[in-house]
Design a protein around this motif. Sequence first.
Motif, PDB file in Angstrom:
ATOM      1  N   LEU A 102      82.308  27.085  48.232  1.00 32.75           N
ATOM      2  CA  LEU A 102      81.200  27.251  49.177  1.00 32.75           C
ATOM      3  C   LEU A 102      81.380  28.515  50.015  1.00 32.75           C
ATOM      4  O   LEU A 102      80.442  29.297  50.225  1.00 32.75           O
ATOM      5  N   VAL A 103      82.624  28.719  50.474  1.00 32.28           N
ATOM      6  CA  VAL A 103      82.895  29.900  51.303  1.00 32.28           C
ATOM      7  C   VAL A 103      82.732  31.179  50.480  1.00 32.28           C
ATOM      8  O   VAL A 103      82.234  32.192  50.970  1.00 32.28           O
ATOM      9  N   ALA A 104      83.182  31.111  49.200  1.00 34.01           N
ATOM     10  CA  ALA A 104      83.011  32.282  48.336  1.00 34.01           C
ATOM     11  C   ALA A 104      81.538  32.614  48.173  1.00 34.01           C
ATOM     12  O   ALA A 104      81.127  33.791  48.208  1.00 34.01           O
ATOM     13  N   HIS A 105      80.707  31.574  47.989  1.00 27.18           N
ATOM     14  CA  HIS A 105      79.267  31.784  47.893  1.00 27.18           C
ATOM     15  C   HIS A 105      78.716  32.363  49.200  1.00 27.18           C
ATOM     16  O   HIS A 105      77.882  33.287  49.188  1.00 27.18           O
ATOM     17  N   ARG A 106      79.212  31.783  50.303  1.00 29.88           N
ATOM     18  CA  ARG A 106      78.781  32.286  51.615  1.00 29.88           C
ATOM     19  C   ARG A 106      79.176  33.758  51.778  1.00 29.88           C
ATOM     20  O   ARG A 106      78.413  34.570  52.315  1.00 29.88           O
ATOM     21  N   ARG A 107      80.381  34.109  51.290  1.00 33.29           N
ATOM     22  CA  ARG A 107      80.828  35.491  51.399  1.00 33.29           C
ATOM     23  C   ARG A 107      79.879  36.417  50.630  1.00 33.29           C
ATOM     24  O   ARG A 107      79.540  37.509  51.100  1.00 33.29           O
ATOM     25  N   GLU A 108      79.469  35.978  49.443  1.00 35.60           N
ATOM     26  CA  GLU A 108      78.543  36.783  48.655  1.00 35.60           C
ATOM     27  C   GLU A 108      77.214  36.952  49.390  1.00 35.60           C
ATOM     28  O   GLU A 108      76.609  38.030  49.385  1.00 35.60           O
ATOM     29  N   GLU A 109      76.776  35.854  50.001  1.00 35.45           N
ATOM     30  CA  GLU A 109      75.517  35.931  50.756  1.00 35.45           C
ATOM     31  C   GLU A 109      75.638  36.905  51.920  1.00 35.45           C
ATOM     32  O   GLU A 109      74.738  37.702  52.186  1.00 35.45           O
ATOM     33  N   VAL A 110      76.766  36.795  52.645  1.00 32.78           N
ATOM     34  CA  VAL A 110      76.989  37.690  53.785  1.00 32.78           C
ATOM     35  C   VAL A 110      77.051  39.137  53.318  1.00 32.78           C
ATOM     36  O   VAL A 110      76.484  40.037  53.931  1.00 32.78           O
ATOM     37  N   LYS A 111      77.760  39.351  52.193  1.00 30.99           N
ATOM     38  CA  LYS A 111      77.864  40.700  51.661  1.00 30.99           C
ATOM     39  C   LYS A 111      76.484  41.231  51.273  1.00 30.99           C
ATOM     40  O   LYS A 111      76.128  42.388  51.561  1.00 30.99           O
ATOM     41  N   ALA A 112      75.684  40.356  50.607  1.00 28.17           N
ATOM     42  CA  ALA A 112      74.342  40.780  50.206  1.00 28.17           C
ATOM     43  C   ALA A 112      73.493  41.088  51.440  1.00 28.17           C
ATOM     44  O   ALA A 112      72.738  42.072  51.466  1.00 28.17           O
ATOM     45  N   ALA A 113      73.618  40.222  52.468  1.00 31.17           N
ATOM     46  CA  ALA A 113      72.857  40.451  53.706  1.00 31.17           C
ATOM     47  C   ALA A 113      73.300  41.747  54.372  1.00 31.17           C
ATOM     48  O   ALA A 113      72.484  42.511  54.906  1.00 31.17           O
ATOM     49  N   ARG A 114      74.639  41.976  54.347  1.00 27.55           N
ATOM     50  CA  ARG A 114      75.151  43.197  54.963  1.00 27.55           C
ATOM     51  C   ARG A 114      74.660  44.428  54.202  1.00 27.55           C
ATOM     52  O   ARG A 114      74.259  45.428  54.788  1.00 27.55           O
ATOM     53  N   ASP A 115      74.661  44.317  52.861  1.00 26.09           N
ATOM     54  CA  ASP A 115      74.168  45.432  52.059  1.00 26.09           C
ATOM     55  C   ASP A 115      72.693  45.685  52.322  1.00 26.09           C
ATOM     56  O   ASP A 115      72.242  46.835  52.431  1.00 26.09           O
ATOM     57  N   GLN A 116      71.912  44.580  52.423  1.00 29.41           N
ATOM     58  CA  GLN A 116      70.483  44.722  52.718  1.00 29.41           C
ATOM     59  C   GLN A 116      70.271  45.336  54.092  1.00 29.41           C
ATOM     60  O   GLN A 116      69.398  46.197  54.282  1.00 29.41           O
ATOM     61  N   ALA A 117      71.092  44.890  55.060  1.00 23.41           N
ATOM     62  CA  ALA A 117      70.986  45.433  56.413  1.00 23.41           C
ATOM     63  C   ALA A 117      71.293  46.928  56.422  1.00 23.41           C
ATOM     64  O   ALA A 117      70.648  47.707  57.131  1.00 23.41           O
ATOM     65  N   ARG A 118      72.272  47.328  55.610  1.00 23.13           N
ATOM     66  CA  ARG A 118      72.603  48.747  55.540  1.00 23.13           C
ATOM     67  C   ARG A 118      71.473  49.549  54.911  1.00 23.13           C
ATOM     68  O   ARG A 118      71.174  50.661  55.344  1.00 23.13           O
ATOM     69  N   VAL A 119      70.846  48.945  53.878  1.00 28.85           N
ATOM     70  CA  VAL A 119      69.704  49.614  53.258  1.00 28.85           C
ATOM     71  C   VAL A 119      68.576  49.786  54.281  1.00 28.85           C
ATOM     72  O   VAL A 119      67.965  50.852  54.399  1.00 28.85           O
ATOM     73  N   GLU A 120      68.312  48.694  55.021  1.00 31.74           N
ATOM     74  CA  GLU A 120      67.257  48.759  56.031  1.00 31.74           C
ATOM     75  C   GLU A 120      67.639  49.734  57.140  1.00 31.74           C
ATOM     76  O   GLU A 120      66.789  50.494  57.643  1.00 31.74           O
ATOM     77  N   ALA A 121      68.911  49.720  57.550  1.00 36.29           N
ATOM     78  CA  ALA A 121      69.368  50.641  58.591  1.00 36.29           C
ATOM     79  C   ALA A 121      69.236  52.081  58.126  1.00 36.29           C
ATOM     80  O   ALA A 121      68.856  52.971  58.895  1.00 36.29           O
ATOM     81  N   LYS A 122      69.545  52.302  56.843  1.00 36.16           N
ATOM     82  CA  LYS A 122      69.383  53.651  56.313  1.00 36.16           C
ATOM     83  C   LYS A 122      67.917  54.066  56.367  1.00 36.16           C
ATOM     84  O   LYS A 122      67.588  55.204  56.741  1.00 36.16           O
TER      85      LYS A 122
END
Length: 409
Positions: A102-122
């Motif tokens: 579950l935590v590994a899945h959560r980590r992937e979600e967080v990473k995806a959200a962080r990547d999306q946030a970086r795209v949006e921030a860019k």
Amino acid sequence: MSTDPWGRVDDDGTVYVRTAEGERAVGSWQAGEPEEALAYFHRKYDELAGQVTLLEQRVKGTDLAPAQAESGIVKLREAVADAHAIGDLAALVARLDALTELVAHRREEVKAARDQARVEAKGVKERIVAEAERIADETTHWKSGGERLRQLVEEWKGADRIDRVTEAALWKRLSAARTAFAKRRKVYFAGLDEQREGVRSAKERIVAEAEELASSTDWGHTASVYRELMQQWKTAGRASREAEDDLWGRFKAAQDQFFQARSAVFAERDASLAANAEAKEELLTEAERILPITDVRAARGAMRALLERWEALGPVPREQRDRLEGGLRKIDDAVRKAEDAEWKRSNPEARARAQSTVDQLLTSIEQLEKRLAKAQAAGRAKDVKEAEEAIEARRSWLEEAERTLAEFS
């Protein structure tokens, strides 16, 4: 020896837990019955299971960071592996395995959200830079442009960070845009200062001419010059605020001096014209008594005398002129109509009356033309206009009188 499904107590007091790998000693019990030992180590298991449950709740019910969750799982795995407890330790390991997934899945979600946030921030920072560069290249509203650039910097600071290389490149462009805007604004205001100095020189000339005219008594011409100077002032542009205020004060003072003096002279003249108007009001009242006409000859004689007195009185204020002249003209028209009717009965007499009217009007026009010439020579624009209007009226009457006289020829 006492036993239960998950452990036992040996005769020597050693306590064992049963696992898939076999039995493992978890402690020693010498102080009481084996059942008490099993109960004690079961409670240890329950405490450990409670910690697993608590971690599950935190992972599933809160936004616990994956790194913290994984750290908790590692600690609990070690606690389970070395647990001095009796119970289904394999079940706890299974729960920790499930939690790890579950935590590994959560980590992937967080990473995806962080990547999306970086795209949006860019995207946000690219928009900020693009707008800053547009302001630097195009904006001429310096105050609002500078304020907007400050707002864009604050928006940049509030946006999420992106990768270091891209962040540095975009920040360099933003800084360059701010610098370019500042340089362009500086050049503009330097040119504006030069322009304002030119405006100041032009308005100095306007003010100097206005001050020279302040004591003029050539009312009509000077008033026209002041209007032209005012138009030049409006089209000259603006000098610096301090120079503008000083020059405008001088210009207005000169203008006020002239127009106040002119108003005083005109007020005195209007007072005399008011007396003329009052006298003509009385003449008009007297003329109205000619009507209705019963004796054409007497009416024309009375009208002729009234016209002579009327002309001798001189001009009246403009706002009363049309009413007074119109009133007298109506009575004169009534007399003329009566004369026309009389003429039908007496041609020689009607002709003589028509000739008299023409002569009288010609004399009146001649007198008015002399008055006009004097007014023009003195530069009295108002008197010139009044005389011209009176001449125009007499010539209109003369045309009618000459047409009447022509009918006798």
